[in-house]
Design a protein around this motif. Sequence first.
Motif, PDB file in Angstrom:
ATOM      1  N   ASP A   1      86.321   1.715  69.872  1.00  0.00           N
ATOM      2  CA  ASP A   1      87.413   2.383  68.498  1.00  0.00           C
ATOM      3  C   ASP A   1      88.881   2.155  68.802  1.00  0.00           C
ATOM      4  OD1 ASP A   1      85.059   2.952  67.003  1.00  0.00           O
ATOM      5  OD2 ASP A   1      84.915   4.958  68.023  1.00  0.00           O
TER       6      ASP A   1
ATOM      7  N   ASP B   1      81.193  -0.045  55.281  1.00  0.00           N
ATOM      8  CA  ASP B   1      81.606   1.405  56.700  1.00  0.00           C
ATOM      9  C   ASP B   1      82.554   0.253  57.543  1.00  0.00           C
ATOM     10  OD1 ASP B   1      82.080   2.568  58.036  1.00  0.00           O
ATOM     11  OD2 ASP B   1      79.556   3.389  59.018  1.00  0.00           O
TER      12      ASP B   1
ATOM     13  N   GLY C   1      76.120  -3.083  69.525  1.00  0.00           N
ATOM     14  CA  GLY C   1      76.533  -3.761  67.528  1.00  0.00           C
ATOM     15  C   GLY C   1      75.154  -4.323  67.651  1.00  0.00           C
TER      16      GLY C   1
ATOM     17  N   ASP D   1      70.796   4.930  64.070  1.00  0.00           N
ATOM     18  CA  ASP D   1      70.153   3.234  63.238  1.00  0.00           C
ATOM     19  C   ASP D   1      68.964   2.967  64.089  1.00  0.00           C
ATOM     20  OD1 ASP D   1      73.389   3.319  62.276  1.00  0.00           O
ATOM     21  OD2 ASP D   1      73.938   2.823  63.837  1.00  0.00           O
TER      22      ASP D   1
ATOM     23  N   GLU E   1      78.258  -5.212  64.022  1.00  0.00           N
ATOM     24  CA  GLU E   1      78.111  -3.436  62.991  1.00  0.00           C
ATOM     25  C   GLU E   1      78.076  -2.742  64.171  1.00  0.00           C
ATOM     26  OE1 GLU E   1      75.769  -1.853  59.914  1.00  0.00           O
ATOM     27  OE2 GLU E   1      74.336  -3.198  60.533  1.00  0.00           O
ATOM     28  N   THR E   2      78.345  -1.188  64.580  1.00  0.00           N
ATOM     29  CA  THR E   2      78.550  -0.809  65.535  1.00  0.00           C
ATOM     30  C   THR E   2      77.116  -0.120  65.491  1.00  0.00           C
ATOM     31  OG1 THR E   2      80.527   0.119  65.537  1.00  0.00           O
ATOM     32  CG2 THR E   2      79.556   1.339  67.029  1.00  0.00           C
TER      33      THR E   2
ATOM     34  N   ASN F   1      84.777   1.136  59.318  1.00  0.00           N
ATOM     35  CA  ASN F   1      85.175   1.909  60.298  1.00  0.00           C
ATOM     36  C   ASN F   1      83.886   0.771  61.713  1.00  0.00           C
ATOM     37  OD1 ASN F   1      87.450   2.743  59.435  1.00  0.00           O
ATOM     38  ND2 ASN F   1      85.961   4.377  58.584  1.00  0.00           N
ATOM     39  N   ARG F   2      83.247   0.400  61.002  1.00  0.00           N
ATOM     40  CA  ARG F   2      81.848  -0.031  62.296  1.00  0.00           C
ATOM     41  C   ARG F   2      82.031  -1.341  62.457  1.00  0.00           C
ATOM     42  NH1 ARG F   2      76.241   2.264  61.088  1.00  0.00           N
ATOM     43  NH2 ARG F   2      75.347   2.022  62.621  1.00  0.00           N
TER      44      ARG F   2
END
Length: 142
Positions: free
Chosen positions: A15, A35, A127, A69, A62-63, A37-38
Motif C-alpha cells: 500500500d 477493486d 496475492g 478471501d 490482487e492482494t 486498490n488491491r
Amino acid sequence: KVPVFKTLTAKDSIDNPDTKLILKYLNVPRVDYTDRNRLFAKVINTDHMTPRIMRGDIVLFETIFIGKDKIDDGDVCLVCKGDEEAVIREMVHSDNGGYFFNMFNVGMPPRFYTADDMRKNNVQIIGRALKLIHDFKPRTDK
C-alpha cells in the motif's frame, strides 16, 4: 497505475511501497478490475514456474486477505516465507487443512505446509495472480 515490484518480501508494504522496490508502473484499464486498490504486479525472478511463467515475466496480482478471501485449488498465488523473497506457486488444499505449493517446473517437487507449519515458518499468501504479462523484448533494467 499499478506498481511493478522488482522484489517483495512480507515486511514490504504494498500500500505504501518503498520506491526503490518499484521497477515501473502498469496502466491497467479501469473496466478490467473492479477493486483497483488491491492490485499490484511483480517481476518473476526464478525459474520455478517454467514453462508457463518465465523469469522476467510480470504477473498482475490482487492482494489476498487470509480469513476474508477464499483461495481455490489451482489458484496461482504470491507466497512469502519469513523474510525471504516472495515466490509464485500454484495452491492446492490438502485434506488435513494444509496447502501444497506446486511449481510448474517438473524438476522441482511440490512443497507441503500444514496450517501449523505456516504459522511457525511465517508463510503468508499475499496475492492471487490475475494476469501474466510476457514481453518478447529483453529487459534492459537488470
